[in-house]
Design an enzyme around this catalytic site. Structure first.
Site, mmCIF file in Angstrom:
data_model
loop_
_atom_site.group_PDB
_atom_site.id
_atom_site.type_symbol
_atom_site.label_atom_id
_atom_site.label_comp_id
_atom_site.label_asym_id
_atom_site.label_seq_id
_atom_site.Cartn_x
_atom_site.Cartn_y
_atom_site.Cartn_z
ATOM 1 N N ASP A 47 -6.470 19.665 -14.461
ATOM 2 C CA ASP A 47 -6.897 18.365 -14.990
ATOM 3 C C ASP A 47 -6.565 18.359 -16.481
ATOM 4 O OD1 ASP A 47 -8.262 16.144 -15.970
ATOM 5 O OD2 ASP A 47 -10.075 16.483 -14.775
ATOM 6 N N TYR B 187 -15.201 18.741 -14.731
ATOM 7 C CA TYR B 187 -15.590 17.327 -14.843
ATOM 8 C C TYR B 187 -16.634 17.031 -13.767
ATOM 9 C CZ TYR B 187 -15.457 12.358 -13.912
ATOM 10 O OH TYR B 187 -15.825 11.060 -13.644
ATOM 11 N N ARG C 152 0.846 -1.205 0.000
ATOM 12 C CA ARG C 152 0.000 0.000 0.000
ATOM 13 C C ARG C 152 0.877 1.248 0.000
ATOM 14 N NH1 ARG C 152 -1.353 1.839 4.494
ATOM 15 N NH2 ARG C 152 -2.127 -0.028 5.509
ATOM 16 N N LYS D 165 -8.139 6.958 -19.163
ATOM 17 C CA LYS D 165 -8.419 7.463 -20.512
ATOM 18 C C LYS D 165 -7.223 7.231 -21.434
ATOM 19 C CE LYS D 165 -12.109 8.561 -18.275
ATOM 20 N NZ LYS D 165 -12.357 9.893 -17.714
HETATM 21 C C1 LIG Z 1 -12.757 10.376 -16.514
HETATM 22 C C2 LIG Z 1 -12.316 11.698 -16.045
HETATM 23 C C3 LIG Z 1 -12.041 11.913 -14.695
HETATM 24 C C4 LIG Z 1 -12.266 10.858 -13.622
HETATM 25 O O1 LIG Z 1 -11.479 9.733 -13.766
HETATM 26 P P1 LIG Z 1 -11.921 8.235 -13.347
HETATM 27 O O2 LIG Z 1 -10.713 7.451 -13.730
HETATM 28 O O3 LIG Z 1 -13.151 7.908 -14.117
HETATM 29 O O4 LIG Z 1 -12.173 8.219 -11.876
HETATM 30 C C5 LIG Z 1 -11.580 13.173 -14.331
HETATM 31 N N1 LIG Z 1 -11.414 14.164 -15.228
HETATM 32 C C6 LIG Z 1 -11.685 13.986 -16.540
HETATM 33 C C7 LIG Z 1 -11.480 15.122 -17.485
HETATM 34 C C8 LIG Z 1 -12.147 12.752 -16.993
HETATM 35 O O5 LIG Z 1 -12.424 12.583 -18.286
#
Ligand SMILES: *Cc1c(COP(=O)(O)O)cnc(C)c1O
Length: 371
Positions: free
Chosen positions: A170, A99, A47, A195
């Site tokens: 982000d 988001y 962890r 992603k």
């Molecule tokens: C998908 C996404 C997130 C969240 O990520 P998860 O892996 O689904 O928890 C945050 N910001 C953006 C721009 C995203 O597309």
């Protein structure tokens, strides 16, 4: 080293007794101590750290030109630790189209502990008016979801530096190959590695990269290790494997994204195309200045409203009708119905994640669906 080379070599930390070229998955949860009670392998308990995770964090931090990275079991867990590391009573400025998962976190998990304002961050000249004595952070997201708005990262950095605020960005839609917010002045970069970084729609993950290891960053590292929302060794292995091809996948996503945007822009059934690579995008110049490519995400408004939009997503054959983005397979979704009844997303908006299929096949699929 250039990103293509870093992506392939920088995570190979493993010294193999059997000559493995590729690091194995290290499943052990616990690690041997020596006679003095130390940990000669550098790990104590998985962890806290694990060889696959350490390798992943090293690559991500180098690709983003940061000093350190923390990876998490999801993008949401990564973002949440940013908020958890702030003192109660702190005020955050975030984009009005943040988001939706993070907006939900602030409104439902941090409603009693943090203050926040959601504003249009593209109007950079208006931001300072929203600062309060307890403002500690500006959070940006560029390109944004689902309207592909572009935030001027150096302009935000000038404001956060002047007022001694933390600047978190982000950068999920850009990936570390198309945009490096730390080089543009951000303090913390956030990615949903589910992603583009993962890229094959088969692993959930999140990452934070910091420009410096300061006190705030140590709080985030503590939340990762003690909070425990860590990625598994297998998740880390998959992400490291994916990162090796990230630059080349991003080139393909950018190529297909641009070609789809140009095709859709001319199509008589389309009202608007949102893609930062188009000259007609209102913030195209800023995107071109801070990104090396425009990615594979685009949104369109279909003429005829929600009925027509739903007809299109139900008529495609190659695109998968599903949420998420950044995988090799192209995805399409009616966004408002994913976000629920309180969404501000237009009802005739379709969000597209351009995958890596041949562009001719993608265009003919959309052509038949629109007809
Ligand atoms: C998908 C996404 C997130 C969240 O990520 P998860 O892996 O689904 O928890 C945050 N910001 C953006 C721009 C995203 O597309």
């Amino acid at each position: 080293m250039k990103p293509e080379t870093l992506a392939i070599h920088s995570g190979n930390l493993y010294k193999s007794a059997t000559g493995d070229v590729t690091p194995p998955i290290s499943l052990s949860t616990t690690f041997l101590r020596d006679e003095q009670g130390g940990y000669p392998g550098g790990h104590m308990y998985s962890r806290v750290s694990n060889p696959n995770r350490t390798a992943l964090e090293k690559v991500l931090s180098e690709l983003e030109h940061g000093e350190d990275a923390c990876t998490f079991s999801s993008g949401n867990a990564a973002g949440m630790s940013i908020f958890q590391a702030l003192k109660p009573g702190s005020h955050i400025i975030a984009p009005d189209d943040m988001y939706w998962g993070f907006k939900k976190q602030l409104q439902s998990i941090f409603e009693y502990t943090l203050e926040f304002d959601f504003i249009d961050l593209t109007k950079t000249e208006e931001i300072e008016a929203f600062l309060k004595p307890n403002t500690v952070m500006i959070w940006a997201e560029s390109p944004s979801n689902p309207l592909l708005k572009i935030t001027d990262i150096p302009a935000i950095a000038a404001i956060t530096r002047k007022h001694n605020l933390i600047f978190a960005c982000d950068s999920t839609f850009a990936s570390p190959c198309l945009q490096n917010p730390i080089q543009l002045g951000a303090d913390i970069v956030m990615h949903s590695s589910t992603k583009y970084i993962g890229g094959h729609s088969d692993v959930l993950g999140g990452a934070l990269i910091t420009s410096k290891r300061n006190e705030y960053w140590e709080k985030i590292r503590n939340i990762q290790q003690i909070g425990g929302a860590v990625p598994s060794p297998f998740d880390c292995y998959l992400l490291l494997r994916s990162i090796k091809t990230l630059s080349y996948r991003m080139q393909g996503h950018c190529h297909n994204g641009m070609a789809l945007a140009l095709f859709l822009e001319k199509h008589p059934k389309i009202e608007t195309v949102y893609y930062p690579g188009l000259n007609t995008h209102p913030l195209h110049k800023i995107a071109a200045a801070q990104m090396t490519g425009f990615g594979g995400m685009l949104s369109i408004l279909v003429k005829g409203g929600v009925t027509e939009a739903k007809k299109v997503v139900n008529s495609v054959k190659i695109f998968a009708q599903a949420t998420s983005l950044g995988g090799v397979e192209s995805l399409i979704e009616h966004r408002a119905s994913v976000e629920g009844p309180d969404t501000k997303t237009p009802q005739n908006l379709i969000r597209i994640s351009a995958g890596l299929e041949h562009i001719d096949d993608l265009i003919s699929d959309l052509e038949q669906a629109l007809n």
